[in-house]
Write an enzyme that holds these catalytic residues in place. Structure first.
Site, PDB file in Angstrom:
ATOM      1  N   GLU A   5       0.767  -1.194  -0.013  1.00  0.00           N
ATOM      2  CA  GLU A   5      -0.127  -0.125  -0.018  1.00  0.00           C
ATOM      3  C   GLU A   5       0.801   1.204  -0.009  1.00  0.00           C
ATOM      4  OE1 GLU A   5      -2.977  -0.143  -0.518  1.00  0.00           O
ATOM      5  OE2 GLU A   5      -3.347  -2.113  -0.107  1.00  0.00           O
TER       6      GLU A   5
ATOM      7  N   CYS B 118      -1.623   9.130   2.249  1.00  0.00           N
ATOM      8  CA  CYS B 118      -1.274   8.723   0.873  1.00  0.00           C
ATOM      9  C   CYS B 118      -2.643   8.893  -0.025  1.00  0.00           C
ATOM     10  CB  CYS B 118      -0.945   7.310   0.854  1.00  0.00           C
ATOM     11  SG  CYS B 118      -2.209   6.287   1.677  1.00  0.00           S
TER      12      CYS B 118
END
Length: 480
Positions: A210, A248
């Site tokens: 991720e 993110c």
């Protein structure tokens, strides 16, 4: 034998015993995570404030609430996820049964990131536990208060023979990567992802990465003043709200038609003032930059002369407090580092276009992002964005909320990562779906064996093309 090796040996023995495969063990550990978070809410708030300057409301919205929701969701559906699924088999093989049975992978390693140190540690752990694995959790050393909290608290609530926390810096992470794991789950930067992949390749260990990337937001022309107001609030919330821009899936840059840019900037300024006050550095509603190194990186991005000339709002830096004012750039050079690297901070470049349709080509000329956000009421433009771009997710008319949806997978594509988690997708990420097929000894399909002849070729061709006719021929005993 080192402490890492001893922990791994104990986890392997615990997994071998079979205790983590039971429904009761999995549910007991999920309930323990709920108790851990509920019992220690104030301690969590203090740790997050100490490491990141997060307000308690933000702590609950992005950390505590997310973990509780995820654990309760998994508890509700666990037995359904664990149940074998029937497989449809060719009639030619009648009587035969087939099913797909999920089984745990074994001993897994979870690297958590620092920007959401509770969520990105416990949410993947919920998936690993739900799937029946033993696990090592490695918190980020950049959030020492949260790392200490997890290391001290998890052994008091969870089964310490099956779930272990190993804290430390890059050297500890390196020693962990030297070991053989059954799965590695990593949340962090693309640079860190490459290190993990390289280490995992030595043992052919499957990984979920991720990562991040430059997530764009597209602002189409909106005729309704109320729609524009809401869109701007959600853009400000999606840029500066989560961890002070250090997320993110936060907005990295904004694409808008040139004719609307000045109006947009005015609205952004007003909204920033409403959210964070006249002096944002004195506000308790915005996180600080994580450390001096990240602060200097952002300073260097902003002090590039060509970039500095594009600042239309903000730009002030407070080194002592590790705080950077919410900043807006208008058309910085596209070859500047601030437009080629993920910003991961409270700076929003606005890129103007003559026509919003150009946003498709602009996004496609860059690495695939983790998320695309688009504010538009045009169904045709929505379909175009979905069909002509590639990203981990697309969210229309809002930001960040896709992360909270357990029924939607969360993950990247290309440089923004691979693999997915949340809800059932987390269970799948830490499971192997094993095919189980059971046949009897009659009837036997003789044409599958040599010696070959023309009839056997016709039989096999027929069986593949028309499965029910193949069965009929078999039942009539037409064989040679």
């Amino acid at each position: 034998m080192s402490g890492v090796e001893e922990s791994l040996a104990e986890l392997r023995q615990a997994f071998k015993s079979g205790q983590t495969r039971s429904v009761s063990w999995r549910k007991s550990q999920l309930r323990a995570i709920i108790d851990l978070v509920q019992d220690n809410e104030e301690n969590i708030f203090r740790a997050l404030y100490q490491d990141l300057g997060k307000h308690p409301v933000e702590c609950y919205r992005d950390e505590v609430g997310v973990v509780l929701k995820s654990a309760k969701y998994s508890l509700s559906f666990l037995e359904k996820w664990m149940a074998p699924k029937k497989g449809r088999l060719p009639l030619l093989f009648f009587p035969t049964s087939g099913e797909v049975m999920p089984e745990p992978l074994g001993v897994v390693l979870i690297f958590a990131s620092w920007n959401f140190p509770l969520t990105l540690a416990l949410d993947p752990l919920i998936g690993a536990i739900s799937a029946g694995n033993t696990a090592v959790l490695k918190p980020s050393e950049l959030t020492p208060a949260c790392s200490s909290f997890l290391a001290d608290t998890i052994p008091r609530y969870l089964d310490c023979r099956t779930i272990k926390v190993i804290s430390g810096g890059a050297d500890v992470g390196g020693r962990l990567l030297q070991q053989k794991w059954d799965k590695i789950f990593f949340t962090g930067s693309p640079r860190g992802g490459r290190i993990v992949m390289s280490a995992a390749a030595k043992h052919l260990t499957p990984v979920t990465l991720e990562l991040g990337g430059k997530c764009p937001a597209i602002l189409d022309t909106l005729s309704s003043p109320s729609d524009i107001t809401i869109a701007v609030k959600r853009i400000v919330g999606g840029k500066w709200g989560p961890c002070g821009g250090q997320a993110c899936i936060g907005i990295d840059y904004l694409l808008v038609e040139r004719k609307f840019a000045s109006t947009l900037i005015d609205l952004l300024k007003l909204t920033i003032k409403k959210f964070y006050g006249e002096e944002p550095q004195n506000s308790k509603n915005m996180c600080k930059i994580i450390n001096k190194a990240h602060f200097e990186r952002l300073r260097n991005l902003l002090e590039d002369p060509a970039v500095a000339a594009s600042i239309v709002h903000g730009g002030s830096l407070h080194e002592k407090e590790l705080f950077i004012e919410p900043s807006i750039l208008l058309d910085p050079p596209l070859d500047a580092e601030i437009m080629t690297e993920e910003i991961f901070g409270p700076v929003l470049p606005i890129i103007t276009l003559s026509n919003i349709q150009e946003s498709i080509e602009f996004i496609n000329s860059r690495p695939k992002p983790l998320a695309i956000y688009a504010f538009t009421k045009k169904d045709s433009f929505k379909r175009q964005i979905v069909s002509e771009t590639s990203s981990g997710s697309v969210t229309f008319n809002d930001t960040m909320v896709q992360f909270l949806c357990d029924d939607l997978p969360f993950g990247g594509v290309g440089q923004s990562g691979f693999g997915r988690f949340h809800g059932k997708y987390s269970f799948d990420a830490f499971s192997h779906e094993k095919a189980v097929m059971t046949r009897g000894f009659f009837p036997e399909i003789e044409p599958r064996y040599p010696p070959w002849n023309g009839f056997k070729l016709r039989f096999i061709r027929l069986a593949y093309d028309f499965d029910y006719l193949g069965l009929l021929l078999l039942m009539l005993g037409l064989k040679r």
